[in-house]
Write a protein that holds these residues in place. Structure first.
Motif, PDB file in Angstrom:
ATOM      1  N   ASP A 130     -11.164 -14.283  -9.726  1.00 47.52           N
ATOM      2  CA  ASP A 130     -11.374 -13.825 -11.099  1.00 47.52           C
ATOM      3  C   ASP A 130     -10.881 -12.401 -11.310  1.00 47.52           C
ATOM      4  N   SER A 131     -10.045 -11.909 -10.375  1.00 42.78           N
ATOM      5  CA  SER A 131      -9.428 -10.588 -10.512  1.00 42.78           C
ATOM      6  C   SER A 131      -7.922 -10.739 -10.675  1.00 42.78           C
ATOM      7  N   THR A 132      -7.304  -9.715 -11.247  1.00 42.74           N
ATOM      8  CA  THR A 132      -5.868  -9.755 -11.487  1.00 42.74           C
ATOM      9  C   THR A 132      -5.222  -8.507 -10.875  1.00 42.74           C
ATOM     10  N   GLY A 133      -3.887  -8.486 -10.940  1.00 41.70           N
ATOM     11  CA  GLY A 133      -3.189  -7.274 -10.552  1.00 41.70           C
ATOM     12  C   GLY A 133      -2.324  -7.419  -9.328  1.00 41.70           C
ATOM     13  N   LEU A 134      -2.056  -6.284  -8.694  1.00 45.04           N
ATOM     14  CA  LEU A 134      -1.065  -6.179  -7.627  1.00 45.04           C
ATOM     15  C   LEU A 134      -1.547  -6.840  -6.342  1.00 45.04           C
ATOM     16  N   LEU A 135      -0.778  -7.839  -5.894  1.00 47.50           N
ATOM     17  CA  LEU A 135      -1.037  -8.527  -4.627  1.00 47.50           C
ATOM     18  C   LEU A 135       0.236  -8.446  -3.796  1.00 47.50           C
ATOM     19  N   VAL A 136       0.099  -8.031  -2.547  1.00 46.21           N
ATOM     20  CA  VAL A 136       1.241  -7.909  -1.647  1.00 46.21           C
ATOM     21  C   VAL A 136       1.316  -9.141  -0.757  1.00 46.21           C
ATOM     22  N   LEU A 137       2.483  -9.788  -0.745  1.00 56.38           N
ATOM     23  CA  LEU A 137       2.765 -10.897   0.159  1.00 56.38           C
ATOM     24  C   LEU A 137       3.892 -10.437   1.078  1.00 56.38           C
ATOM     25  N   THR A 138       3.743 -10.624   2.369  1.00 63.18           N
ATOM     26  CA  THR A 138       4.759 -10.084   3.274  1.00 63.18           C
ATOM     27  C   THR A 138       4.998 -10.980   4.480  1.00 63.18           C
ATOM     28  N   GLN A 139       6.229 -10.921   4.994  1.00 60.65           N
ATOM     29  CA  GLN A 139       6.572 -11.543   6.268  1.00 60.65           C
ATOM     30  C   GLN A 139       6.515 -10.522   7.400  1.00 60.65           C
ATOM     31  N   ASP A 140       6.267  -9.278   7.049  1.00 64.77           N
ATOM     32  CA  ASP A 140       6.361  -8.161   7.989  1.00 64.77           C
ATOM     33  C   ASP A 140       4.984  -7.772   8.508  1.00 64.77           C
ATOM     34  N   GLY A 141       4.725  -8.055   9.766  1.00 69.19           N
ATOM     35  CA  GLY A 141       3.434  -7.729  10.349  1.00 69.19           C
ATOM     36  C   GLY A 141       3.134  -6.244  10.355  1.00 69.19           C
ATOM     37  N   ARG A 142       4.189  -5.419  10.377  1.00 71.08           N
ATOM     38  CA  ARG A 142       3.970  -3.969  10.368  1.00 71.08           C
ATOM     39  C   ARG A 142       3.353  -3.531   9.044  1.00 71.08           C
ATOM     40  N   ILE A 143       3.837  -4.097   7.941  1.00 73.26           N
ATOM     41  CA  ILE A 143       3.278  -3.751   6.639  1.00 73.26           C
ATOM     42  C   ILE A 143       1.847  -4.272   6.513  1.00 73.26           C
ATOM     43  N   ALA A 144       1.607  -5.479   7.004  1.00 73.35           N
ATOM     44  CA  ALA A 144       0.251  -6.033   6.958  1.00 73.35           C
ATOM     45  C   ALA A 144      -0.722  -5.115   7.694  1.00 73.35           C
ATOM     46  N   LYS A 145      -0.301  -4.581   8.845  1.00 78.12           N
ATOM     47  CA  LYS A 145      -1.181  -3.697   9.614  1.00 78.12           C
ATOM     48  C   LYS A 145      -1.467  -2.412   8.848  1.00 78.12           C
ATOM     49  N   ILE A 146      -0.443  -1.867   8.183  1.00 80.25           N
ATOM     50  CA  ILE A 146      -0.629  -0.645   7.400  1.00 80.25           C
ATOM     51  C   ILE A 146      -1.656  -0.856   6.296  1.00 80.25           C
ATOM     52  N   LEU A 147      -1.602  -2.033   5.668  1.00 78.47           N
ATOM     53  CA  LEU A 147      -2.443  -2.283   4.493  1.00 78.47           C
ATOM     54  C   LEU A 147      -3.832  -2.803   4.825  1.00 78.47           C
ATOM     55  N   ILE A 148      -3.954  -3.613   5.874  1.00 77.11           N
ATOM     56  CA  ILE A 148      -5.250  -4.253   6.123  1.00 77.11           C
ATOM     57  C   ILE A 148      -5.743  -4.081   7.545  1.00 77.11           C
ATOM     58  N   GLY A 149      -5.035  -3.274   8.351  1.00 78.66           N
ATOM     59  CA  GLY A 149      -5.503  -3.018   9.702  1.00 78.66           C
ATOM     60  C   GLY A 149      -6.825  -2.255   9.690  1.00 78.66           C
ATOM     61  N   GLU A 150      -7.544  -2.319  10.795  1.00 83.11           N
ATOM     62  CA  GLU A 150      -8.867  -1.679  10.865  1.00 83.11           C
ATOM     63  C   GLU A 150      -8.803  -0.188  10.567  1.00 83.11           C
ATOM     64  N   ASP A 151      -7.690   0.444  10.912  1.00 84.24           N
ATOM     65  CA  ASP A 151      -7.565   1.888  10.714  1.00 84.24           C
ATOM     66  C   ASP A 151      -6.858   2.250   9.405  1.00 84.24           C
ATOM     67  N   SER A 152      -6.643   1.269   8.548  1.00 85.52           N
ATOM     68  CA  SER A 152      -5.908   1.534   7.309  1.00 85.52           C
ATOM     69  C   SER A 152      -6.651   2.524   6.422  1.00 85.52           C
ATOM     70  N   ARG A 153      -5.900   3.480   5.885  1.00 86.21           N
ATOM     71  CA  ARG A 153      -6.469   4.444   4.944  1.00 86.21           C
ATOM     72  C   ARG A 153      -5.665   4.439   3.637  1.00 86.21           C
ATOM     73  N   VAL A 154      -4.917   3.380   3.416  1.00 83.86           N
ATOM     74  CA  VAL A 154      -4.095   3.288   2.209  1.00 83.86           C
ATOM     75  C   VAL A 154      -4.995   3.122   0.984  1.00 83.86           C
ATOM     76  N   GLU A 155      -4.744   3.935  -0.049  1.00 83.26           N
ATOM     77  CA  GLU A 155      -5.542   3.856  -1.267  1.00 83.26           C
ATOM     78  C   GLU A 155      -5.196   2.611  -2.079  1.00 83.26           C
ATOM     79  N   LYS A 156      -6.222   2.025  -2.678  1.00 81.35           N
ATOM     80  CA  LYS A 156      -6.045   0.955  -3.662  1.00 81.35           C
ATOM     81  C   LYS A 156      -6.757   1.383  -4.939  1.00 81.35           C
ATOM     82  N   GLU A 157      -6.041   1.291  -6.057  1.00 76.48           N
ATOM     83  CA  GLU A 157      -6.592   1.745  -7.334  1.00 76.48           C
ATOM     84  C   GLU A 157      -6.825   0.548  -8.262  1.00 76.48           C
ATOM     85  N   TYR A 158      -7.976   0.574  -8.935  1.00 77.44           N
ATOM     86  CA  TYR A 158      -8.387  -0.534  -9.793  1.00 77.44           C
ATOM     87  C   TYR A 158      -8.865  -0.011 -11.145  1.00 77.44           C
TER      88      TYR A 158
END
Length: 261
Positions: A129-157
């Protein structure tokens, strides 16, 4: 238009022939066949197909290039789609990744190919029931940056809210008292674990702007409930330095080479 040949009981498995000719590994060969990059005697190959040793095999010239290039897709997820695997009768957002749904203003140099759909996985989630920016990737490096345990990437809503109990809001007073706003920013816990500090401010009279560095399940909705607010709309507008911008709902674009999260 030629139709795919049926796998034959005669001959040798096509992926083995490709490997024996030094064109690809067995695994790569199966991936190329599945992606539609291999033709046998001018006809699209199918997985499991067997061929005679002297068969003519043509490989899409983009195969090696596209195989090495792992794509990342930015999708404006509408309501009613789940982020990952299909569940409870709802389709995954990845079904929207088609040539027809590519944003006409996408100026990334990458050309769409059905092979890009293979192994494309969400790096993060948005509720159904939410909308907006969703990242789909084939690149495991990007997945780790965004959702890895140590990720500090900001998400704005942007989060539209209303009081769970309107009677508690005095006329002319803010929907959320300063002390409750302070709790949203720092001081709440979910599932017995404290939340990282968040930046929360009013975007307008009934919409909050959240900036988080984590993504617990239904986190924003649960945070709002703890301070007496009900979420009526939630839209993710930024991940790191990548913004949703004017990307229309239901459409997608490729992450450009110069963009970084």
């Amino acid at each position: 238009m030629n139709s795919p040949e049926k796998p034959s009981a005669d001959g040798v498995r096509l992926s083995k022939v490709l490997a024996e000719r030094g064109l690809a590994s067995r695994r790569e060969a199966d991936e190329w066949i599945e992606a539609g990059w291999v033709r046998v005697n001018g006809v699209p190959a199918v997985l499991g197909q067997r061929v005679l040793p002297d068969v003519r095999i043509d490989i899409d010239p983009l195969a090696h290039k596209q195989q090495a290039q792992r794509v990342t897709v930015l999708l404006h997820k509408p309501m009613g789609y789940v982020s990952g695997q299909a569940e409870d009768g709802y389709e995954p957002a990845s079904v929207l990744f088609t040539a027809a749904n590519r944003w006409k203003e996408d100026n990334a140099p990458t050309q769409f190919h059905p092979g890009h759909q293979r192994g494309l996985a969400p790096a993060g989630r948005l509720d159904i029931d939410s909308t907006g920016l969703l990242v789909l990737t084939q690149d495991g490096r990007i997945a780790k940056i965004l959702i890895g345990e140590d990720s500090r990437v900001e998400k704005e809503y942007l989060v539209r809210v209303q009081p769970m109990n309107p009677a508690t809001v005095e006329p002319g007073q803010p929907m959320l008292p300063p002390q409750q706003m302070a709790l949203l920013q720092q001081g709440l816990a979910l599932d017995g674990k404290p939340l990282r500090p968040a930046r929360v401010s009013w975007a307008n009279e009934d919409q909050l702007r959240f900036v988080l560095r984590e993504g617990r399940k239904r986190q924003i909705r649960r945070m709002c409930e703890l301070v007496g607010l009900k979420v009526t709309g939630l839209k993710r507008v930024r991940i790191g330095s990548v913004v949703l911008g004017k990307l229309p709902a239901g459409q997608w674009r490729y992450l450009r080479p110069e963009e970084r999260f």
